[in-house]
Write a protein that holds these residues in place. Structure first.
Motif, PDB file in Angstrom:
ATOM      1  N   THR A 196       0.829  -1.206   0.000  1.00 43.69           N
ATOM      2  CA  THR A 196       0.000   0.000   0.000  1.00 43.69           C
ATOM      3  C   THR A 196       0.860   1.251   0.000  1.00 43.69           C
ATOM      4  OG1 THR A 196      -0.301  -0.547   2.319  1.00 43.69           O
ATOM      5  CG2 THR A 196      -2.216  -0.711   0.930  1.00 43.69           C
ATOM      6  N   LEU A 197       1.981   1.201   0.747  1.00 42.92           N
ATOM      7  CA  LEU A 197       2.891   2.358   0.727  1.00 42.92           C
ATOM      8  C   LEU A 197       3.368   2.626  -0.694  1.00 42.92           C
ATOM      9  CD1 LEU A 197       5.114   1.789   3.876  1.00 42.92           C
ATOM     10  CD2 LEU A 197       3.657   3.736   3.455  1.00 42.92           C
ATOM     11  N   LEU A 198       3.763   1.537  -1.360  1.00 46.27           N
ATOM     12  CA  LEU A 198       4.331   1.659  -2.706  1.00 46.27           C
ATOM     13  C   LEU A 198       3.296   2.189  -3.686  1.00 46.27           C
ATOM     14  CD1 LEU A 198       6.977   0.946  -4.133  1.00 46.27           C
ATOM     15  CD2 LEU A 198       5.962  -1.216  -4.763  1.00 46.27           C
ATOM     16  N   THR A 199       2.109   1.586  -3.679  1.00 44.16           N
ATOM     17  CA  THR A 199       1.096   2.015  -4.657  1.00 44.16           C
ATOM     18  C   THR A 199       0.654   3.443  -4.396  1.00 44.16           C
ATOM     19  OG1 THR A 199      -0.495   0.871  -3.270  1.00 44.16           O
ATOM     20  CG2 THR A 199       0.148  -0.216  -5.306  1.00 44.16           C
ATOM     21  N   SER A 200       0.512   3.801  -3.109  1.00 44.57           N
ATOM     22  CA  SER A 200       0.046   5.167  -2.869  1.00 44.57           C
ATOM     23  C   SER A 200       1.156   6.176  -3.109  1.00 44.57           C
ATOM     24  CB  SER A 200      -0.533   5.308  -1.461  1.00 44.57           C
ATOM     25  OG  SER A 200       0.325   4.737  -0.526  1.00 44.57           O
ATOM     26  N   PHE A 201       2.402   5.732  -3.029  1.00 42.04           N
ATOM     27  CA  PHE A 201       3.485   6.643  -3.383  1.00 42.04           C
ATOM     28  C   PHE A 201       3.549   6.855  -4.893  1.00 42.04           C
ATOM     29  CE2 PHE A 201       7.940   7.409  -4.562  1.00 42.04           C
ATOM     30  CZ  PHE A 201       8.177   8.564  -3.841  1.00 42.04           C
ATOM     31  N   MET A 202       3.287   5.796  -5.637  1.00 44.34           N
ATOM     32  CA  MET A 202       3.439   5.874  -7.092  1.00 44.34           C
ATOM     33  C   MET A 202       2.262   6.530  -7.778  1.00 44.34           C
ATOM     34  SD  MET A 202       5.267   2.314  -8.039  1.00 44.34           S
ATOM     35  CE  MET A 202       4.806   2.431  -9.743  1.00 44.34           C
ATOM     36  N   ALA A 203       1.084   6.527  -7.127  1.00 45.98           N
ATOM     37  CA  ALA A 203      -0.109   7.034  -7.797  1.00 45.98           C
ATOM     38  C   ALA A 203       0.033   8.486  -8.263  1.00 45.98           C
ATOM     39  CB  ALA A 203      -1.326   6.864  -6.890  1.00 45.98           C
ATOM     40  N   PRO A 204       0.502   9.422  -7.419  1.00 42.16           N
ATOM     41  CA  PRO A 204       0.568  10.821  -7.863  1.00 42.16           C
ATOM     42  C   PRO A 204       1.516  11.047  -9.034  1.00 42.16           C
ATOM     43  CG  PRO A 204       0.746  10.700  -5.498  1.00 42.16           C
ATOM     44  CD  PRO A 204       0.847   9.307  -6.001  1.00 42.16           C
ATOM     45  N   TRP A 205       2.516  10.205  -9.201  1.00 40.18           N
ATOM     46  CA  TRP A 205       3.485  10.421 -10.286  1.00 40.18           C
ATOM     47  C   TRP A 205       2.846  10.226 -11.646  1.00 40.18           C
ATOM     48  CZ3 TRP A 205       8.103  12.457  -9.138  1.00 40.18           C
ATOM     49  CH2 TRP A 205       8.540  12.348  -7.821  1.00 40.18           C
ATOM     50  N   GLY A 206       1.852   9.376 -11.740  1.00 41.37           N
ATOM     51  CA  GLY A 206       1.290   9.072 -13.051  1.00 41.37           C
ATOM     52  C   GLY A 206      -0.058   9.694 -13.303  1.00 41.37           C
ATOM     53  N   ASP A 207      -0.623  10.433 -12.319  1.00 43.54           N
ATOM     54  CA  ASP A 207      -1.988  10.932 -12.488  1.00 43.54           C
ATOM     55  C   ASP A 207      -1.992  12.259 -13.239  1.00 43.54           C
ATOM     56  OD1 ASP A 207      -4.899  10.920 -11.711  1.00 43.54           O
ATOM     57  OD2 ASP A 207      -4.212  12.864 -10.965  1.00 43.54           O
ATOM     58  N   TYR A 208      -2.751  12.305 -14.314  1.00 38.54           N
ATOM     59  CA  TYR A 208      -2.844  13.548 -15.063  1.00 38.54           C
ATOM     60  C   TYR A 208      -4.221  14.171 -14.942  1.00 38.54           C
ATOM     61  CZ  TYR A 208      -3.134  16.802 -18.910  1.00 38.54           C
ATOM     62  OH  TYR A 208      -3.325  17.924 -19.654  1.00 38.54           O
ATOM     63  N   ILE A 209      -5.279  13.324 -15.047  1.00 38.38           N
ATOM     64  CA  ILE A 209      -6.641  13.827 -15.224  1.00 38.38           C
ATOM     65  C   ILE A 209      -7.080  14.678 -14.038  1.00 38.38           C
ATOM     66  CG2 ILE A 209      -7.541  11.605 -14.410  1.00 38.38           C
ATOM     67  CD1 ILE A 209      -9.938  12.065 -16.209  1.00 38.38           C
ATOM     68  N   THR A 210      -6.849  14.186 -12.819  1.00 36.29           N
ATOM     69  CA  THR A 210      -7.294  14.934 -11.646  1.00 36.29           C
ATOM     70  C   THR A 210      -6.445  16.174 -11.448  1.00 36.29           C
ATOM     71  OG1 THR A 210      -7.701  12.779 -10.688  1.00 36.29           O
ATOM     72  CG2 THR A 210      -7.954  14.634  -9.246  1.00 36.29           C
ATOM     73  N   SER A 211      -5.136  15.965 -11.503  1.00 41.42           N
ATOM     74  CA  SER A 211      -4.252  17.075 -11.161  1.00 41.42           C
ATOM     75  C   SER A 211      -4.404  18.214 -12.158  1.00 41.42           C
ATOM     76  CB  SER A 211      -2.811  16.592 -11.098  1.00 41.42           C
ATOM     77  OG  SER A 211      -2.490  15.905 -12.267  1.00 41.42           O
ATOM     78  N   SER A 212      -4.576  17.892 -13.452  1.00 41.34           N
ATOM     79  CA  SER A 212      -4.674  18.958 -14.433  1.00 41.34           C
ATOM     80  C   SER A 212      -5.945  19.767 -14.228  1.00 41.34           C
ATOM     81  CB  SER A 212      -4.649  18.393 -15.850  1.00 41.34           C
ATOM     82  OG  SER A 212      -5.828  17.671 -16.088  1.00 41.34           O
ATOM     83  N   TYR A 213      -7.043  19.093 -13.834  1.00 42.04           N
ATOM     84  CA  TYR A 213      -8.300  19.823 -13.672  1.00 42.04           C
ATOM     85  C   TYR A 213      -8.277  20.646 -12.395  1.00 42.04           C
ATOM     86  CZ  TYR A 213     -13.191  21.005 -13.772  1.00 42.04           C
ATOM     87  OH  TYR A 213     -14.363  21.702 -13.825  1.00 42.04           O
ATOM     88  N   ILE A 214      -7.725  20.070 -11.338  1.00 40.44           N
ATOM     89  CA  ILE A 214      -7.777  20.761 -10.048  1.00 40.44           C
ATOM     90  C   ILE A 214      -6.773  21.915  -9.997  1.00 40.44           C
ATOM     91  CG2 ILE A 214      -7.298  20.497  -7.593  1.00 40.44           C
ATOM     92  CD1 ILE A 214      -9.958  19.373  -8.423  1.00 40.44           C
ATOM     93  N   ILE A 215      -5.552  21.667 -10.476  1.00 38.83           N
ATOM     94  CA  ILE A 215      -4.545  22.722 -10.399  1.00 38.83           C
ATOM     95  C   ILE A 215      -4.752  23.759 -11.501  1.00 38.83           C
ATOM     96  CG2 ILE A 215      -2.089  23.181 -10.596  1.00 38.83           C
ATOM     97  CD1 ILE A 215      -1.585  20.631  -9.185  1.00 38.83           C
ATOM     98  N   GLY A 216      -5.194  23.295 -12.662  1.00 40.70           N
ATOM     99  CA  GLY A 216      -5.410  24.229 -13.759  1.00 40.70           C
ATOM    100  C   GLY A 216      -4.125  24.479 -14.516  1.00 40.70           C
ATOM    101  N   LEU A 217      -4.260  24.959 -15.749  1.00 36.02           N
ATOM    102  CA  LEU A 217      -3.084  25.082 -16.603  1.00 36.02           C
ATOM    103  C   LEU A 217      -2.389  26.432 -16.442  1.00 36.02           C
ATOM    104  CD1 LEU A 217      -4.444  23.304 -19.789  1.00 36.02           C
ATOM    105  CD2 LEU A 217      -3.136  22.382 -17.898  1.00 36.02           C
ATOM    106  N   GLN A 218      -2.942  27.297 -15.588  1.00 36.28           N
ATOM    107  CA  GLN A 218      -2.318  28.624 -15.447  1.00 36.28           C
ATOM    108  C   GLN A 218      -1.189  28.613 -14.412  1.00 36.28           C
ATOM    109  OE1 GLN A 218      -5.860  28.574 -15.863  1.00 36.28           O
ATOM    110  NE2 GLN A 218      -5.256  29.000 -17.976  1.00 36.28           N
ATOM    111  N   ASN A 219      -1.340  27.828 -13.348  1.00 36.81           N
ATOM    112  CA  ASN A 219      -0.388  27.920 -12.237  1.00 36.81           C
ATOM    113  C   ASN A 219       0.775  26.971 -12.455  1.00 36.81           C
ATOM    114  OD1 ASN A 219      -2.455  29.506 -10.833  1.00 36.81           O
ATOM    115  ND2 ASN A 219      -3.466  27.531 -10.674  1.00 36.81           N
ATOM    116  N   ARG A 220       1.768  27.424 -13.224  1.00 38.16           N
ATOM    117  CA  ARG A 220       2.875  26.525 -13.543  1.00 38.16           C
ATOM    118  C   ARG A 220       3.713  26.195 -12.311  1.00 38.16           C
ATOM    119  NH1 ARG A 220       4.539  29.288 -19.094  1.00 38.16           N
ATOM    120  NH2 ARG A 220       2.662  28.636 -20.209  1.00 38.16           N
TER     121      ARG A 220
END
Lengths: 308, 1022
Positions: free
Chosen positions: A225-249
């Motif tokens: 569980t440590l490994l999978t939850s550590f690796m999840a944010p590295w590959g996620d695009y859909i959530t992070s792009s919508y929540i953070i938005g493309l303006q805040n580099r």
């Protein structure tokens, strides 16, 4: 005579072919050939990407092996390029990595706690509404997760005041983490309950049983569980792009950044090779980590997956 | 001739050839048509099965709704009844807590809970008043107040109106908070009620009344229910909880004993005395050294003192030993109960397992017996045979009657046949009856075994009785102790009065003795009078009886005399009347005699009354002493006083009387104070534990880490899931019924409810709008999503299993290497590998260029569409195999290791080849275990955003399609596109699509779950 000879040969051939040993050897050779070919196919894109990262300009992408090898792509990810035609993402790469690393570490600890806690509670306790929770989890899993991002954007903006910040990602990733209890629960179910009972009769409380008995026994699933939850944010695009938005580099995670390097034609002419280099840089440590932890990952997958 | 013959032969041969050819043709046609038929029928079956499953799922949904509504109705009615009950049987504070939370908690000194409840109520009311109520009201009409421009002298600023999104969010929040409010309301009432019940504990009786029926129910379950294992589980949990309580109570007793040990009065006394003696010895020794003249006396004195000290120490040791022995005894008891509980748990488990096995066996046997019986009864053969035999015998009989020749061959033939048939019947019957008898015997034996097991197993009732015993004892312990303190207090405060009585009565002994002697005489007189009365009473009874008998004889004589003249007065009515009267008199007296007891009984009654009287006299006579000594009489008087006025029981009074001459005023006062102090101490330390008071806060807090540990574990994850997963989902479902889209985006524009408009738009949009081509886009994406999900799931699954089998085959070396190569694709972040492959396969990527060079034709991956983007779709599926296989390989190789090896060995002994082993053992096992995994994979593939988005981004695009849908767009990427498009976001339609995805997923997974075995047997894996 001729006929007899022919028959003999044929008989020999048949008997040879029929002998189990030869058949096994032949089939093994066939399997080896298949495995070698397939593993070449498996490695090819990765090797190609690594080669691209040493390439010189966008023209390398149409070649299997770049004409000239340079190390500049790696260098200019961290140091500004004096002869750059586009300076859109200059100096952001390290920021993205740090952002993603913070999110990943946060998720690793918090969501592992959440997942293990729910899994243990659902595996060892029989309380009112337990089966309801399990069914609810199934039903919730059928909704596309992206659907709730519309409101999450507003919640993060209006209630948490974290608009465009990667901290909102931390909250979103960990909030629903409890729903991934299925694999650890399957693992906890395989640990015999009589151990718990013996400990409890000897005077241990439920919390002590969890900390001192169940957790040490379920090391593979904890690491999993440590490994999978550590690796999840590295590959996620859909959530992070919508929540953070493309303006805040400043607040982008690595996935958004690398995707944006390629998405625009203007940028990709310059940033294509840097994209390859950046991908290789983040892929290497994660891959190594995964390879070292592979034993636990396999243990977790199979231990939990025996129950699906 | 020869030629002719040859020709003939040839022609015949040719004919034969033609014939065989035709036959073969015919056969071929037959085979073809048969196979076609088979295919058609199987196809028809498949389609019918789909319809059947559809119907079944709908039926199950409807029945589920029906059941749920009935359940909710029952729940509500039960809940209301409970609340009314809790209101009725409660004190004032409890009733008050229906309206003011936590009133009863305050009353019961549970301040933490009380403050929490109170604050919650205040906070909730404040929340509703400030903005919750407003947003709840705003839920009905979303977004009514638009932002307006306000001019302040010179400057213009925008005053924000309702933000539809926020109204929806806070409306939902306050809706949720209503449920939370109801929950807390219920909690506060329940806690108040339980406090009331505990404080007014109708002692432990009520508890037992509550527990016992349950235990009897479980016992019934064990006896009646055939599902032994299930009832075992219930029992197991119960036993565990009960054993916990029993252990706790024993521990309490141990603590109490230890406390008693430390606060023992006698020990303190002895310690004091020992100290005094030691001091005396020291003083004496000092004196000895200073004055040597009177040495002898002092030596003796010291020796005597030392002996005294020795004695005191021995006494102390004995007391300590006895106390220790008590503690050790209780500790042993604890050990024993622990052991017993463990043993009972294990034994009951074994018992139930055995029972379940036996029951299964027995039912099987009984089934077999019934089958055999049915066979025997239904076999037409036997019936036919019997009827035949009967006919035959009839015929034979007829023939015999007609005077047939006995030795004629026909008759002999018939007889032989009859014999044969009869022997057959006999054989059959013996065969069946033997079998049935054997099976019945076995079944009976097993049921006997079951009965024995049931009789011998340790039931819950036994453990419970132990628990009841301990709980009673702990209850009694406290009250006994407190009672003792009270008695002592009473005794000390009345001490001087008692002493006065004692001293007064010392001088009165002689008088008392005299008066008692007089009493004795009176008693004897009374006794004699009583004896006389009894005797006279019984004499009267006997006399009465004798008189009655005499009367009866007289009447009889009269009657007989009158009856002698019967012949002379045949027609005289008056005579007959007289006769009847006489007879009646005789009968009446006879009845009176019969109503009296018999002579024997009268005698025995007489005897009994005499002996009773004698006994009572003896008792009284013994009690009245005339030779009292002075002290004896005085203590008796005191005891009488204590029994009558101070309500002591005889034993304690008798033991306390011995102290009456020992103490003077000061010691009494000190003793009284000591006793009071001890009492207060004891009360403070043990009241909460032994008397019925609500659990303290610390105990409740501690239970969060023991029996209520799951609350602690689930609290944070559940809060996260409810507020950041379920709430948003509710929100987005609600959004599907609004016009949240371009032109209605808050905060500057607002959106409201539009009903089913969005769903209508999906299927029949207005012709001139942007959404005109939406149905086509939906159709293409939906069909591609389903096709994609099916192909992607099964290709990954099947190929993964094949590769796993290849890698794990015996004789293949470098297994680790192959596996790590495959696992590489999991290890590398997906967007990296997918993006790079996307670049590689594009027309200007390396592979695209190579393809164009070798085939003189561009690959057009994700760029321009050929036949509905077929090339792109195929390539996407291939790449998905590249990404997805390793998961399946890892899982199946793990499962392959888990398959028990004995299965293979035993199958090899039975003659199964590797192929048979694979189809009969390996595949079924893998499919059984990975059933749920397949379902989750399927749903995951329907929502597989990454592969499509990073490889093609939905392209190749469809010319003139609605909202920029491409050929390879899945529903989820379509949704993403709609939501993120900068100029035309359609949130309402996106939500509608999300709901459609949910319905598809739910439908498919319900269909698959109902068929997979591993899901339904969730509990059996544990």
């Amino acid at each position: 005579m001729m006929n007899e000879n022919i028959e003999n040969v044929q008989n020999n051939h048949v008997s040879l072919f029929k002998s189990l040993k030869l058949r096994r050897i032949l089939s093994n050779i066939l399997i080896y050939i298949i495995l070698i070919v397939v593993s070449l196919i498996w490695i090819a894109p990765i090797v190609w990407l690594v080669l691209q990262s040493f390439g010189d300009g966008i023209s390398t992408r149409s070649k299997l092996i770049p004409n000239t090898f340079t190390f500049d792509n790696y260098l200019y990810l961290f140091v500004p390029d004096p002869s750059a035609s586009v300076t859109e993402f200059e100096g952001y790469y390290i920021k993205w990595i740090v952002n993603t690393f913070i999110v990943a570490i946060f998720c690793m600890f918090v969501s592992t706690f959440m997942v293990l806690a729910t899994a243990y509670a659902l595996s060892r306790f029989r309380f009112n509404g337990r089966s309801l929770l399990m069914k609810l989890n199934l039903v919730l899993g059928m909704f596309p997760g992206f659907l709730s991002m519309i409101i999450m954007y507003w919640v993060m903006k209006e209630i948490f005041h974290l608009q465009g910040s990667f901290w909102s990602l931390c909250i979103i990733y960990t909030a629903g983490a409890g729903m991934g209890f299925f694999v650890p629960k399957g693992f906890f179910d395989t640990i015999s309950k009589s151990i718990d009972e013996a400990a409890m009769i000897d005077g241990a409380s439920r919390a002590q049983v969890f900390w001192h008995i169940t957790l040490p026994l379920s090391k593979p699933i904890v690491v999993y569980t440590l490994l999978t939850s550590f690796m999840a944010p590295w590959g996620d695009y859909i959530t992070s792009s919508y929540i953070i938005g493309l303006q805040n580099r400043d607040n982008w995670t690595i996935a958004i950044g690398l995707y944006q390097m390629l998405s625009n034609n203007e940028y990709s002419t310059y940033y294509y090779t840097q994209f390859a280099a950046g991908s290789v840089i983040i892929a290497i440590p994660i891959t190594l980590l995964f390879m070292f932890m592979q034993k636990y990952y396999v243990g977790g997958v199979t231990g939990g997956a025996v129950k699906g | 001739m020869l030629e002719k013959n040859n020709i003939k032969l040839d022609s015949s041969l040719e004919d034969e050839n033609v014939f065989t050819k035709e036959v073969r043709k015919l056969q071929f046609h037959e085979i073809l048509s048969e196979s076609l038929l088979n295919f058609l029928t199987s196809f028809g079956k498949f389609i019918i099965s789909i319809f059947v499953t559809l119907g079944l799922t709908f039926a199950s949904i409807f029945t589920g709704i029906y059941k749920a509504s009935i359940k909710s109705y029952l729940f509500l009615s039960k809940f209301l009844k409970l609340k009314i009950h809790q209101f009725k049987f409660n004190d004032l504070a409890g009733r008050l807590s229906f309206f003011a939370f936590g009133a009863s908690s305050f009353k019961n000194k549970q301040y933490v809970n009380g403050i929490f409840y109170c604050l919650f109520e205040v906070g909730y009311i404040a929340f509703l008043a400030l903005f919750g109520g407003k947003s709840l009201a705003g839920l009905g009409t979303l977004g009514t107040k638009l932002p307006t421009e306000v001019w302040d002298d010179m400057f213009c600023h925008v005053e924000m109106g309702d933000n539809s999104v926020l109204v929806l969010v806070f409306g939902l929040l306050s809706l949720f908070s209503i449920f939370v409010f109801l929950y807390i309301w219920n909690r506060s009432i329940v806690s108040g009620y339980s406090n009331y019940r505990i404080v007014h504990f109708l002692d432990f009786k009520e508890y037992i009344e509550y527990v016992m029926p349950y235990s009897s129910r479980v016992d019934e379950l064990i006896n009646k229910d055939k599902n032994y294992l299930k009832s075992y589980k219930e029992l197991h949990e119960l036993t565990l909880s009960i054993s916990d309580e029993a252990l706790e109570s024993l521990n309490l007793r141990l603590n109490e004993l230890k406390a008693e040990q430390s606060s023992c009065l006698d020990l303190n006394d002895i310690d004091l005395k020992i100290k005094q003696a030691e001091e005396k010895i020291n003083v004496a020794l000092k004196d000895n050294t200073s004055t040597k003249d009177s040495g002898l006396d002092k030596k003796e004195y010291i020796i005597s003192l030392k002996e005294h000290l020795k004695y005191l120490k021995e006494q102390k040791n004995t007391i300590l030993k006895s106390l220790d022995a008590n503690v050790v005894h209780v500790e042993e008891q604890i050990k024993y109960t622990r052991y017993a509980i463990k043993e009972t748990i294990i034994r009951s488990k074994l018992h139930y397992l055995e029972l379940a096995k036996l029951e299964e066996k027995r039912t099987n046997l009984l089934n077999n017996v019934e089958k055999l019986r049915l066979d025997k009864d239904n076999s037409l053969e036997i019936e036919n045979l019997i009827s035949q035999a009967k006919e035959e015998t009839n015929e034979i009989e007829k023939m015999k009657k007609e005077g047939f020749d006995i030795n004629s061959p026909e008759l002999l033939y018939f007889v032989a046949i009859r014999d044969k048939i009869e022997s057959k019947i006999l054989k059959l019957e013996t065969k069946y009856t033997n079998k049935i008898n054997k099976l019945n015997l076995k079944a009976n034996g097993i049921s006997k075994q079951i009965k024995e097991l049931i009789n011998t197993h340790t039931t819950l009732a036994q453990i419970e009785s132990r628990l009841n015993y301990t709980s009673y004892s702990k209850f009694n312990c406290y009250y006994k102790k407190m009672n003792k303190f009270n008695l002592m207090d009473n005794f000390y405060s009345n001490y001087f009065k008692l002493k006065e009585i004692y001293e007064n009565s010392l001088g009165l002994t002689d008088n008392a003795n005299e008066s008692y002697a007089k009493e004795k005489v009176v008693l004897k007189e009374e006794y004699e009078a009583k004896l006389e009365a009894i005797n006279s009473n019984f004499k009267q009874i006997v006399d009465n009886k004798a008189q009655l008998i005499l009367l009866k004889d007289k009447y009889l004589k009269d009657y007989k005399e009158v009856r002698k003249d019967l012949k002379n007065h045949k027609d005289d009515e008056a005579y007959f009347l007289e006769l009847e009267n006489k007879l009646a008199l005789v009968k009446r007296t006879d009845g009176q005699i019969n109503a009296l007891p018999s002579d024997k009984l009268i005698k025995s009654m007489h005897k009994e009354e005499l002996s009773n009287a004698k006994n009572s006299f003896n008792r009284d006579d013994k009690y009245i002493k005339t030779t009292y000594k002075q002290e004896e009489y005085a203590s008796k008087e005191v005891i009488d006083y204590m029994l009558l006025n101070l309500k002591y029981d005889y034993d304690t009074a008798k033991s306390l009387v011995k102290l009456i001459t020992k103490y003077d005023e000061d010691t009494i006062n000190t003793l009284k104070n000591d006793n009071l102090n001890l009492k207060i101490q004891y009360e403070e330390t043990y009241k909460n534990k032994y008397e019925g008071t609500p659990k303290s806060f610390t105990l409740q807090f501690r239970s969060l880490f023991n029996e209520n540990f799951h609350f602690t574990m689930l609290a944070i994850p559940l809060i996260g899931i409810v507020f950041l997963t379920i709430m948003p989902l509710f929100f987005s479902i609600l959004v599907a019924f609004t016009n949240y889209q371009a032109g209605h985006v808050p905060p500057m524009q607002l959106f409201t409810w539009v009903g089913l408009q969005n769903f209508m738009n999906l299927f029949a949009p207005p012709a001139d709008s942007v959404l005109a081509k939406l149905p086509e886009a939906m159709l293409s994406t939906f069909s591609w999503t389903i096709i994609w999900a099916i192909i992607a799931t099964f290709s990954n699954y099947i190929l993964g299993i094949i590769f796993a089998l290849m890698i794990n085959k015996e004789g293949i070396y470098l297994k680790k290497l192959w596996r790590t190569i495959f696992v590489l694709t999991i290890a590398i972040p997906q967007f990296v590998s997918l993006l790079s492959i996307g670049v590689l396969l594009k027309n200007n990527g390396a592979f695209g260029v190579w393809w164009a060079d070798t085939f003189n034709n561009a690959l057009n991956f994700g760029e321009t569409a050929d036949i509905n983007g077929l090339v792109s779709k195929v390539i996407i599926i291939l790449v998905n195999i590249w990404v997805g296989i390793p998961y399946t390989i890892l899982m199946t190789s793990g499962i392959l290791m888990n398959i028990p090896k004995d299965l293979y060995e035993s199958s090899r002994i039975d003659g199964a080849g590797p192929f048979a082993q694979f189809t009969k053992i390996t595949m079924p096992y893998i499919i059984f275990v990975t059933g749920p995994y397949l379902i989750t994979q399927f749903i995951g593939n329907i929502n597989n955003f990454n592969v499509i988005f990073f490889l093609t981004g939905g392209g190749p695009s469809i010319a003139g399609s609605a909202l920029g849908v491409g050929h390879t767009d899945l529903l989820i990427t379509f949704l993403y596109k709609i939501v993120t498009s900068a100029n035309n976001p359609q949130f309402g339609i996106a939500s509608a699509i999300g709901i459609i995805i949910f319905i598809a997923c739910a439908f498919i997974s319900i269909m698959m779950y109902s068929k997979s075995g591993a899901v339904q047997k969730e509990d059996q894996f544990q």
